[in-house]
Motif scaffolding. Structure first.
Motif, PDB file in Angstrom:
ATOM      1  N   SER A 298       2.727  14.254   8.704  1.00 36.27           N
ATOM      2  CA  SER A 298       1.357  14.407   8.937  1.00 36.27           C
ATOM      3  C   SER A 298       0.490  13.313   8.222  1.00 36.27           C
ATOM      4  O   SER A 298       1.120  12.754   7.479  1.00 36.27           O
ATOM      5  N   PRO A 299      -0.744  13.394   8.687  1.00 36.90           N
ATOM      6  CA  PRO A 299      -1.638  12.381   7.825  1.00 36.90           C
ATOM      7  C   PRO A 299      -1.441  12.615   6.251  1.00 36.90           C
ATOM      8  O   PRO A 299      -1.350  11.518   5.636  1.00 36.90           O
ATOM      9  N   ILE A 300      -1.438  13.755   5.969  1.00 38.04           N
ATOM     10  CA  ILE A 300      -1.371  14.047   4.479  1.00 38.04           C
ATOM     11  C   ILE A 300       0.080  13.503   3.833  1.00 38.04           C
ATOM     12  O   ILE A 300      -0.142  12.908   2.900  1.00 38.04           O
ATOM     13  N   ASP A 301       0.967  13.834   4.576  1.00 34.42           N
ATOM     14  CA  ASP A 301       2.248  12.971   4.146  1.00 34.42           C
ATOM     15  C   ASP A 301       2.451  11.572   3.929  1.00 34.42           C
ATOM     16  O   ASP A 301       2.864  10.940   3.167  1.00 34.42           O
ATOM     17  N   THR A 302       1.647  11.116   5.020  1.00 37.04           N
ATOM     18  CA  THR A 302       1.701   9.644   5.016  1.00 37.04           C
ATOM     19  C   THR A 302       0.658   9.030   3.952  1.00 37.04           C
ATOM     20  O   THR A 302       1.154   8.011   3.343  1.00 37.04           O
ATOM     21  N   ILE A 303      -0.352   9.738   3.690  1.00 36.55           N
ATOM     22  CA  ILE A 303      -1.274   9.238   2.371  1.00 36.55           C
ATOM     23  C   ILE A 303      -0.291   9.491   1.304  1.00 36.55           C
ATOM     24  O   ILE A 303      -0.157   8.493   0.280  1.00 36.55           O
ATOM     25  N   ARG A 304       0.555  10.339   1.056  1.00 36.19           N
ATOM     26  CA  ARG A 304       1.376  10.557  -0.082  1.00 36.19           C
ATOM     27  C   ARG A 304       2.546   9.396  -0.236  1.00 36.19           C
ATOM     28  O   ARG A 304       2.723   8.832  -1.164  1.00 36.19           O
ATOM     29  N   ARG A 305       2.946   9.001   1.038  1.00 35.42           N
ATOM     30  CA  ARG A 305       4.115   8.068   0.998  1.00 35.42           C
ATOM     31  C   ARG A 305       3.428   6.665   0.698  1.00 35.42           C
ATOM     32  O   ARG A 305       3.968   5.687   0.109  1.00 35.42           O
ATOM     33  N   ALA A 306       1.977   6.436   1.057  1.00 33.98           N
ATOM     34  CA  ALA A 306       1.173   5.149   0.625  1.00 33.98           C
ATOM     35  C   ALA A 306       1.115   5.179  -0.726  1.00 33.98           C
ATOM     36  O   ALA A 306       1.324   4.178  -1.273  1.00 33.98           O
ATOM     37  N   ILE A 307       0.671   6.268  -1.239  1.00 31.68           N
ATOM     38  CA  ILE A 307       0.621   6.363  -2.906  1.00 31.68           C
ATOM     39  C   ILE A 307       2.055   6.056  -3.621  1.00 31.68           C
ATOM     40  O   ILE A 307       2.019   5.270  -4.440  1.00 31.68           O
ATOM     41  N   HIS A 308       2.989   6.460  -3.006  1.00 35.59           N
ATOM     42  CA  HIS A 308       4.378   6.154  -3.380  1.00 35.59           C
ATOM     43  C   HIS A 308       4.577   4.752  -3.236  1.00 35.59           C
ATOM     44  O   HIS A 308       5.056   3.689  -4.241  1.00 35.59           O
ATOM     45  N   GLN A 309       4.291   3.852  -2.198  1.00 33.36           N
ATOM     46  CA  GLN A 309       4.381   2.686  -1.843  1.00 33.36           C
ATOM     47  C   GLN A 309       3.664   1.813  -3.039  1.00 33.36           C
ATOM     48  O   GLN A 309       4.365   0.740  -3.504  1.00 33.36           O
ATOM     49  N   VAL A 310       2.412   2.198  -3.287  1.00 31.56           N
ATOM     50  CA  VAL A 310       1.720   1.465  -4.468  1.00 31.56           C
ATOM     51  C   VAL A 310       2.497   1.533  -5.594  1.00 31.56           C
ATOM     52  O   VAL A 310       2.608   0.368  -6.461  1.00 31.56           O
ATOM     53  N   ARG A 311       2.675   2.585  -6.180  1.00 34.78           N
ATOM     54  CA  ARG A 311       3.607   2.959  -7.224  1.00 34.78           C
ATOM     55  C   ARG A 311       4.827   1.879  -7.437  1.00 34.78           C
ATOM     56  O   ARG A 311       5.032   1.492  -8.332  1.00 34.78           O
ATOM     57  N   LEU A 312       5.465   1.760  -6.253  1.00 35.48           N
ATOM     58  CA  LEU A 312       6.738   1.163  -6.246  1.00 35.48           C
ATOM     59  C   LEU A 312       6.597  -0.494  -6.255  1.00 35.48           C
ATOM     60  O   LEU A 312       7.408  -1.256  -6.801  1.00 35.48           O
TER      61      LEU A 312
END
Length: 176
Positions: free
Chosen positions: A48-62
């Motif tokens: 979902s778009p909310i899942d996508t945002i969460r994965r983008a936050i994780h990408q920043v963290r990585l």
């Protein structure tokens, strides 16, 4: 009562926001955050778009940064605000409380300067800076061309800013 200065400054701020987010870096344009950001790496099928945002936050963290904000179009914010559970309760907050919109603990900024199907997640406080050399200045003049003869006034509203993105990998942009 003169309303021109408020309208001019509002127009200037809308233009500034668009430049800070999406400026292409040519001529007098700023090099915006979105063009410099890392592209979203993608997620699982059916996210979902909310899942996508969460994965983008994780990408920043990585990338060894901590995201502290999300930028989206107001249409996206409307869609997530209206999500309800099976008992018709709003999932992401009560319309009565009117809290600052948040997703995954981060503030969400809605702006029409962002395309309706795009997002930007990033470490805004540490990975980029705005340099404000001259705040908004509004100047009025009747001396341009034949303004005096035609009883006209020219209005100029301008400011001088710059932006540096120190760590582009601290920003992730993508589409839903």
């Amino acid at each position: 009562m003169d309303h021109s200065s408020g309208a001019d400054q509002r127009g200037l701020k809308v233009t500034e926001e668009a430049q800070l987010l999406s400026g292409n870096g040519t001529g007098q344009n700023l090099n915006g955050l979105v063009p410099q950001a890392t592209s979203y790496a993608g997620g699982a099928t059916g996210d979902s778009p909310i899942d996508t945002i969460r994965r983008a936050i994780h990408q920043v963290r990585l990338s060894e940064h901590t995201a502290n904000g999300i930028v989206v179009h107001p249409d996206f914010l409307l869609e997530i605000d209206l999500i309800k559970d099976s008992e018709e309760r709003y999932l992401l907050g009560s319309p009565i409380h009117g809290n600052q919109p948040r997703l995954w603990g981060l503030p969400v900024i809605a702006t029409t300067a962002m395309a309706s199907n795009e997002f930007l997640v990033g470490a805004f406080g540490s990975a980029a800076a705005i340099f404000d050399r001259q705040e908004a200045v509004i100047e009025l003049s009747t001396e341009h061309a034949d303004n005096f003869a035609k009883n006209m006034v020219s209005i100029r509203c301008e400011e001088r800013i710059g932006m540096a993105v120190f760590q582009p990998e601290a920003f992730v942009t993508g589409s839903f």
